[in-house]
Design a protein around this motif. Sequence first.
Motif, PDB file in Angstrom:
ATOM      1  N   ALA A   1       0.782  -1.273  -0.081  1.00 16.45           N
ATOM      2  CA  ALA A   1      -0.040  -0.084  -0.019  1.00 16.45           C
ATOM      3  C   ALA A   1       1.012   1.187   0.042  1.00 16.45           C
ATOM      4  CB  ALA A   1      -0.950  -0.142   1.220  1.00 16.45           C
ATOM      5  N   SER A   2       1.991   1.283   0.498  1.00 17.78           N
ATOM      6  CA  SER A   2       2.953   2.346   0.503  1.00 17.78           C
ATOM      7  C   SER A   2       3.666   2.364  -0.753  1.00 17.78           C
ATOM      8  CB  SER A   2       3.921   2.204   1.420  1.00 17.78           C
ATOM      9  OG  SER A   2       4.878   3.205   1.533  1.00 17.78           O
ATOM     10  N   LEU A   3       3.924   1.278  -1.465  1.00 20.64           N
ATOM     11  CA  LEU A   3       4.694   1.241  -2.725  1.00 20.64           C
ATOM     12  C   LEU A   3       3.747   1.612  -3.834  1.00 20.64           C
ATOM     13  CD1 LEU A   3       6.630  -2.319  -2.137  1.00 20.64           C
ATOM     14  CD2 LEU A   3       7.690   0.170  -2.305  1.00 20.64           C
ATOM     15  N   ALA A   4       2.662   1.321  -3.785  1.00 23.30           N
ATOM     16  CA  ALA A   4       1.769   1.487  -4.806  1.00 23.30           C
ATOM     17  C   ALA A   4       1.667   2.925  -5.474  1.00 23.30           C
ATOM     18  CB  ALA A   4       0.367   0.906  -4.791  1.00 23.30           C
ATOM     19  N   PRO A   5       1.436   3.811  -4.433  1.00 25.08           N
ATOM     20  CA  PRO A   5       1.321   5.313  -4.987  1.00 25.08           C
ATOM     21  C   PRO A   5       2.632   5.916  -5.421  1.00 25.08           C
ATOM     22  CG  PRO A   5       0.482   4.991  -2.850  1.00 25.08           C
ATOM     23  CD  PRO A   5       1.201   3.626  -3.016  1.00 25.08           C
ATOM     24  N   GLN A   6       3.844   5.065  -5.437  1.00 20.64           N
ATOM     25  CA  GLN A   6       5.193   5.428  -6.120  1.00 20.64           C
ATOM     26  C   GLN A   6       5.327   4.879  -7.285  1.00 20.64           C
ATOM     27  OE1 GLN A   6       8.426   5.174  -2.912  1.00 20.64           O
ATOM     28  NE2 GLN A   6       7.002   4.059  -1.504  1.00 20.64           N
ATOM     29  N   VAL A   7       4.314   4.137  -7.657  1.00 23.08           N
ATOM     30  CA  VAL A   7       4.315   3.811  -9.092  1.00 23.08           C
ATOM     31  C   VAL A   7       4.354   4.829 -10.228  1.00 23.08           C
ATOM     32  CG1 VAL A   7       3.453   2.221 -10.963  1.00 23.08           C
ATOM     33  CG2 VAL A   7       3.723   1.471  -8.578  1.00 23.08           C
TER      34      VAL A   7
ATOM     35  N   THR B   1      -6.862  -7.280  -5.668  1.00 22.39           N
ATOM     36  CA  THR B   1      -5.527  -6.727  -5.844  1.00 22.39           C
ATOM     37  C   THR B   1      -4.793  -7.160  -7.190  1.00 22.39           C
ATOM     38  OG1 THR B   1      -5.334  -6.077  -3.693  1.00 22.39           O
ATOM     39  CG2 THR B   1      -3.455  -5.572  -4.945  1.00 22.39           C
ATOM     40  N   GLY B   2      -4.791  -8.475  -7.154  1.00 22.94           N
ATOM     41  CA  GLY B   2      -4.181  -9.163  -8.338  1.00 22.94           C
ATOM     42  C   GLY B   2      -4.809  -8.641  -9.595  1.00 22.94           C
ATOM     43  N   GLU B   3      -6.098  -8.715  -9.697  1.00 18.23           N
ATOM     44  CA  GLU B   3      -6.714  -8.182 -11.012  1.00 18.23           C
ATOM     45  C   GLU B   3      -6.419  -6.957 -11.032  1.00 18.23           C
ATOM     46  OE1 GLU B   3     -10.605 -11.158  -9.667  1.00 18.23           O
ATOM     47  OE2 GLU B   3     -10.811  -9.049  -9.371  1.00 18.23           O
ATOM     48  N   ALA B   4      -6.256  -5.878 -10.506  1.00 17.56           N
ATOM     49  CA  ALA B   4      -5.775  -4.587 -10.628  1.00 17.56           C
ATOM     50  C   ALA B   4      -4.509  -4.506 -11.124  1.00 17.56           C
ATOM     51  CB  ALA B   4      -5.879  -3.560  -9.444  1.00 17.56           C
ATOM     52  N   CYS B   5      -3.493  -5.487 -10.953  1.00 17.47           N
ATOM     53  CA  CYS B   5      -2.290  -5.638 -11.380  1.00 17.47           C
ATOM     54  C   CYS B   5      -2.446  -6.088 -12.913  1.00 17.47           C
ATOM     55  CB  CYS B   5      -1.367  -6.503 -10.598  1.00 17.47           C
ATOM     56  SG  CYS B   5      -0.873  -6.155  -8.995  1.00 17.47           S
TER      57      CYS B   5
ATOM     58  N   LYS C   1      -6.040   3.362 -14.081  1.00 22.58           N
ATOM     59  CA  LYS C   1      -5.787   1.888 -13.747  1.00 22.58           C
ATOM     60  C   LYS C   1      -4.686   1.947 -12.559  1.00 22.58           C
ATOM     61  CE  LYS C   1      -6.671  -0.863 -18.076  1.00 22.58           C
ATOM     62  NZ  LYS C   1      -7.736   0.043 -18.224  1.00 22.58           N
ATOM     63  N   ASP C   2      -4.004   3.143 -12.614  1.00 17.30           N
ATOM     64  CA  ASP C   2      -3.111   3.023 -11.453  1.00 17.30           C
ATOM     65  C   ASP C   2      -3.603   3.418 -10.253  1.00 17.30           C
ATOM     66  OD1 ASP C   2      -0.221   3.865 -10.427  1.00 17.30           O
ATOM     67  OD2 ASP C   2      -1.048   5.642  -9.999  1.00 17.30           O
TER      68      ASP C   2
END
Lengths: 149, 149
Positions: free
Chosen positions: B69-75, B135-139, B105-106
């Motif tokens: 959850a902390s990494l995702a907003p850094q993408v 979450t995997g589906e979002a990826c 999507k991000d």
Amino acid sequence: MKPSTLALALAAAAFTLPAAAQHKPEQVIHYRQSAMTMIGWNFGALGAMVKGKTAWDAKQFAVHADRIASLAPQVLEGFAPGSDKGAKTEAKPGIWTNYDDFKAKDSDLVKQTQALSDVARGGDETAMKAQFKKTGEACKACHDKYKQE
Amino acid sequence: MKPSTLALALAAAAFTLPAAAQHKPEQVIHYRQSAMTMIGWNFGALGAMVKGKTAWDAKQFAVHADRIASLAPQVLEGFAPGSDKGAKTEAKPGIWTNYDDFKAKDSDLVKQTQALSDVARGGDETAMKAQFKKTGEACKACHDKYKQE
């Protein structure tokens, strides 16, 4: 992270080490290099502000500090025993022969980054810059001893 | 992160984009690949638990979920305009020609990973596994359209 989560972060850094056991040495090495890249990216953004290369933005500082405080506890499992070889690495073998010392330096990094995040939430520019410096010293203490330049 | 920090996370993902402007395209590409590696590492640890390859450990699940959850907003800043070329990349050019769709999507990834962290703190195994799947589906939704295999 909130101040109270420091103990949790330190514990997490220890108890999630088994995750590394699922991986090949080259994957562990790639993971730690990724962690260093992300910490460096975010720390670089802070450094640019501290050095006046970009405009001072306390909120943005806090975002990057919070990210670094979340990333730092993820570093140790990237140095799992057995990951001294397997891919190109700047990690010196001394890490694994002085593992307790290495872990102590890693714990200091976690503490300093947590303090950085906490201080940044306060918004005091002088305190933020002072803790930025202390965090950089924690990075350097480990790099000086355990990173090949 | 707490539930209330979702809006902050989404805002942070947007307002820290200028950080990427300090970097060369190859550095941005390297950064995004590092973010993906770290998300994959932590998501893999969850997947191993969900699939029964490692023992179920709700606390460890929560640690990895919180990291994700902390990494995702850094993408998103790893896909800054101008970083379509500059180093070997699996990112399709369509990302930058359909940037609004890519950002949507991000944003969904950020939301789903935040929900994963929130659910994990509750400790309900069934709910955690269900949100892991979402979450995997979002990826996958993004990879299917924008990642070269």
